[in-house]
Design a protein around this motif. Structure first.
Motif, mmCIF file in Angstrom:
data_model
loop_
_atom_site.group_PDB
_atom_site.id
_atom_site.type_symbol
_atom_site.label_atom_id
_atom_site.label_comp_id
_atom_site.label_asym_id
_atom_site.label_seq_id
_atom_site.Cartn_x
_atom_site.Cartn_y
_atom_site.Cartn_z
ATOM 1 N N SER A 1 55.344 32.694 34.359
ATOM 2 C CA SER A 1 54.493 32.649 33.164
ATOM 3 C C SER A 1 53.363 31.629 33.328
ATOM 4 N N ASP A 2 53.261 31.059 34.503
ATOM 5 C CA ASP A 2 52.238 30.052 34.799
ATOM 6 C C ASP A 2 50.985 30.718 35.364
ATOM 7 N N ALA B 1 45.623 21.732 36.879
ATOM 8 C CA ALA B 1 45.324 23.145 37.082
ATOM 9 C C ALA B 1 43.830 23.347 37.336
ATOM 10 N N GLU B 2 42.995 22.669 36.557
ATOM 11 C CA GLU B 2 41.552 22.800 36.717
ATOM 12 C C GLU B 2 41.099 22.282 38.078
ATOM 13 N N ILE B 3 41.718 21.223 38.557
ATOM 14 C CA ILE B 3 41.368 20.700 39.891
ATOM 15 C C ILE B 3 41.687 21.745 40.950
ATOM 16 N N GLU B 4 42.871 22.345 40.862
ATOM 17 C CA GLU B 4 43.237 23.365 41.846
ATOM 18 C C GLU B 4 42.325 24.591 41.746
ATOM 19 N N LEU B 5 42.025 25.013 40.531
ATOM 20 C CA LEU B 5 41.174 26.189 40.344
ATOM 21 C C LEU B 5 39.718 25.922 40.735
ATOM 22 N N ARG C 1 47.852 32.224 42.373
ATOM 23 C CA ARG C 1 48.182 32.020 43.787
ATOM 24 C C ARG C 1 48.702 33.308 44.419
ATOM 25 N N LEU C 2 49.565 34.028 43.709
ATOM 26 C CA LEU C 2 50.064 35.305 44.226
ATOM 27 C C LEU C 2 48.905 36.276 44.444
ATOM 28 N N ASP D 1 43.995 36.217 35.950
ATOM 29 C CA ASP D 1 44.891 36.946 35.061
ATOM 30 C C ASP D 1 45.386 36.061 33.935
ATOM 31 N N LEU D 2 45.546 36.682 32.758
ATOM 32 C CA LEU D 2 45.891 35.971 31.540
ATOM 33 C C LEU D 2 47.100 36.556 30.826
ATOM 34 N N PHE D 3 47.209 37.887 30.800
ATOM 35 C CA PHE D 3 48.253 38.543 30.019
ATOM 36 C C PHE D 3 48.489 39.935 30.587
ATOM 37 N N VAL D 4 49.761 40.226 30.924
ATOM 38 C CA VAL D 4 50.130 41.542 31.436
ATOM 39 C C VAL D 4 51.259 42.068 30.555
ATOM 40 N N PRO D 5 50.897 42.783 29.478
ATOM 41 C CA PRO D 5 51.919 43.200 28.520
ATOM 42 C C PRO D 5 52.793 44.350 28.995
ATOM 43 N N ASP D 6 52.255 45.264 29.798
ATOM 44 C CA ASP D 6 53.028 46.400 30.283
ATOM 45 C C ASP D 6 52.334 46.962 31.513
#
Length: 154
Positions: free
Chosen positions: A74-75, A31-35, A81-82, A98-103
């Protein structure tokens, strides 16, 4: 270092995670390589020790197995990417992961423009109802502790 957080997680009923769904070091490295940058140490600690979680109807994003990364909402990479595919979004928020979308009222993200000397990014809250962005926590571990305190059920 994270003793207080571990205690809170051991006694809470507000956050749910699936035991033994921990993230492997190699998935984080991929993930870090891609980011193109290292993920914050406290977030990596969370991934390795807990892996995933649901709170208040939303997933705290994780790093999924590489074979599911293209379909797992949840990834953290899938969502990133989206977001990158949306040119308007990227122009407006080039330093957001983005990290957390509760509502529908808020979302939380790492501010990639503000890495501290320990490699931590602040976690920002985007209040969608008021179109305001503010720092919610200085690190991911502080973010989790604050969420647990706000949703206290232990």
């Amino acid at each position: 270092m994270y003793e207080n957080l571990v205690k809170k997680l051991a006694h809470t009923t507000s956050i749910k995670w699936h035991p033994r769904c921990n993230v492997k070091d190699s998935w984080i490295t991929d993930a870090e390589i891609e980011l193109g940058f290292q993920l914050p140490p406290s977030y990596c600690w969370w991934l390795i020790n807990y892996g995933n979680a649901r709170l208040n109807g939303g997933n705290i994003l994780t790093v999924s197995q590489p074979e599911y990364r293209d379909i797992d909402d949840s990834d953290i990479l899938y969502i990133h990417r989206l977001n990158l595919d949306d040119e308007d979004w990227y122009k407006k928020y080039p330093n957001r992961l983005d990290l957390f979308v509760p509502d529908a009222d808020e979302l939380y993200f790492f501010d990639l423009s503000a890495k501290d000397e320990d490699g931590e990014f602040p976690v920002m809250c985007y209040d969608l109802m008021n179109d305001m962005i503010y720092e919610y926590a200085a690190t991911f571990s502080v973010f989790l502790e604050r969420l647990l305190d706000e949703h206290r059920s232990f």
